[in-house]
Design a protein around this motif. Structure first.
Motif, mmCIF file in Angstrom:
data_model
loop_
_atom_site.group_PDB
_atom_site.id
_atom_site.type_symbol
_atom_site.label_atom_id
_atom_site.label_comp_id
_atom_site.label_asym_id
_atom_site.label_seq_id
_atom_site.Cartn_x
_atom_site.Cartn_y
_atom_site.Cartn_z
ATOM 1 N N GLY A 112 81.156 54.494 28.487
ATOM 2 C CA GLY A 112 80.837 54.044 27.208
ATOM 3 C C GLY A 112 79.917 55.111 26.411
ATOM 4 O O GLY A 112 78.950 55.565 26.824
ATOM 5 N N TYR A 189 78.624 45.382 31.841
ATOM 6 C CA TYR A 189 78.250 46.285 30.721
ATOM 7 C C TYR A 189 77.199 46.062 29.990
ATOM 8 O O TYR A 189 76.507 44.697 30.369
ATOM 9 N N GLU A 190 76.552 46.690 29.179
ATOM 10 C CA GLU A 190 75.190 46.668 28.812
ATOM 11 C C GLU A 190 75.028 45.582 27.481
ATOM 12 O O GLU A 190 76.260 45.299 26.845
ATOM 13 N N VAL A 206 76.853 55.898 28.618
ATOM 14 C CA VAL A 206 76.642 55.082 29.829
ATOM 15 C C VAL A 206 77.412 54.947 30.805
ATOM 16 O O VAL A 206 78.985 54.915 30.488
ATOM 17 N N ALA A 234 80.175 51.765 23.418
ATOM 18 C CA ALA A 234 79.357 50.700 24.004
ATOM 19 C C ALA A 234 78.972 49.558 23.512
ATOM 20 O O ALA A 234 79.155 49.399 21.977
ATOM 21 N N LEU A 242 83.699 43.963 25.651
ATOM 22 C CA LEU A 242 84.202 45.098 26.331
ATOM 23 C C LEU A 242 84.987 44.625 27.670
ATOM 24 O O LEU A 242 84.833 43.473 28.294
ATOM 25 N N VAL A 247 88.969 50.160 29.647
ATOM 26 C CA VAL A 247 88.584 51.375 30.253
ATOM 27 C C VAL A 247 89.580 52.229 30.953
ATOM 28 O O VAL A 247 89.970 53.330 30.900
HETATM 29 N N1 LIG Z 1 77.664 51.089 32.115
HETATM 30 C C1 LIG Z 1 78.992 51.269 31.487
HETATM 31 N N2 LIG Z 1 79.665 52.057 32.191
HETATM 32 C C2 LIG Z 1 81.152 52.222 31.605
HETATM 33 N N3 LIG Z 1 82.271 52.717 32.118
HETATM 34 C C3 LIG Z 1 83.200 52.672 31.036
HETATM 35 N N4 LIG Z 1 82.524 52.242 30.004
HETATM 36 C C4 LIG Z 1 81.321 51.777 30.110
HETATM 37 C C5 LIG Z 1 80.273 51.147 29.657
HETATM 38 O O1 LIG Z 1 80.344 50.693 28.325
HETATM 39 N N5 LIG Z 1 79.053 51.003 30.217
#
Ligand SMILES: Nc1nc2[nH]cnc2c(=O)[nH]1
Ligand SMILES: O=P(O)(O)O[C@@H]1C[C@H](O)[C@@H](CO)O1
Length: 269
Positions: A112, A189-190, A206, A234, A242, A247
């Motif tokens: 991200g 996710y964060e 990230v 992110a 998310l 992804v």
């Molecule tokens: N930690 C994290 N890994 C990811 N892998 C793909 N997108 C993300 C994201 O937003 N955060």
């Protein structure tokens, strides 16, 4: 070490060529292995003591064959700390590939973007990483046959390979980014606050992988190149949630460009 040696013994019994380049393919990036010629596929579940991939977008097999003039071993599917594996299990493939003969490791991942100048679909060459996983694969007794107790990490990402990747991207007219990958454990996710923290710490992207594998590869004297596929902004940057489907979808969208880049880089190693 017994488990590693048994896994290596099994793989050597299935392979008639020694790989010199390892390739770890991140979420949705497994198709990058399609261009490997005369491939031998070996499912992780058939390898003694080997973990198995449990995440969507990770096939769970080695693909060994020719990519240009090189013999490569690609991981179609990697292991993540958040799957519940120990750090030692997460990095077992690196130690196995080292004993199979690799000298160079290309690590890819889906990440991200914390950097607001990046956008989904960008590729980012990793300059350096921040280990924000509150753990380290080298904790515990040191494997002296691989490397020292206190490995130097001042140039974990090989500068020569970094330049090769930049030149190949330029040759392919790819608008490639460069930045710092911050590895967190996931599987969440964060939060927006965590992304503001990562930005303050100097992170550009990230992810939930790569850091343990790179630490283990550096320890074992393997030259490392890391490339992230920026699959989403992110948390907190866009006013939208998310999800893993986005992804994998973004990785799939850029896979042809990514495949071409990897092939060009491998040809120059
Ligand atoms: N930690 C994290 N890994 C990811 N892998 C793909 N997108 C993300 C994201 O937003 N955060
Ligand atoms: O294996 P990678 O790091 O490419 O996959 C990322 C991190 C998580 O596994 C997943 C989250 O969507 O994408």
């Amino acid at each position: 070490m017994k488990n590693i040696n048994e896994a290596v013994g099994y793989l050597k019994s299935k392979l008639d060529k020694q790989p010199t380049i390892g390739l770890i393919l991140g979420s949705g990036l497994g198709d990058l292995a399609e261009q490997i010629e005369n491939p031998v596929m070996i499912s992780y579940k058939d390898i003694p003591h080997f973990p198995v991939s449990t995440v969507e977008g990770h096939k769970g097999q080695f693909v060994v064959g020719e990519l240009g003039k090189n013999i490569v071993i690609a991981m179609q599917g990697r292991f993540h700390y958040y799957e519940g594996y120990t750090m030692e299990e997460v990095v077992m493939p690196i130690r196995v590939m080292k004993k199979l003969g690799i000298k160079t490791l290309i690590v890819t991942n889906a990440a991200g973007s914390v950097n607001v100048d990046f956008e989904p679909g960008n590729l980012m060459i990793i300059e350096d990483h921040i280990n924000f996983m509150s753990n380290n694969p080298l904790i515990g007794p040191n494997y002296d046959e691989f490397g020292p107790r206190f490995p130097d990490m001042s140039s974990a990402y090989d500068k020569g390979l970094f330049q090769v990747a930049k030149e190949c991207a330029k040759d392919l007219d790819l608008d490639i980014k460069e930045g710092i990958y911050c590895g967190l454990t996931g599987p969440t996710y964060e939060t927006p606050a965590e992304i503001r923290m990562v930005r303050t710490l100097g992170g550009d992207a990230v992810g939930m992988s790569t850091v343990p594998e790179v630490i283990t590869a550096v320890h074992a004297g393997i030259k490392v190149l890391g490339i992230s596929c920026i699959t989403n902004m992110a948390a907190g940057i866009l006013d939208q949630p998310l999800n893993h489907d986005e992804v994998v979808e973004t990785s799939q969208r850029v896979k042809e460009a990514f495949k071409n880049l990897i092939k060009h880089i491998v040809d120059k190693i």
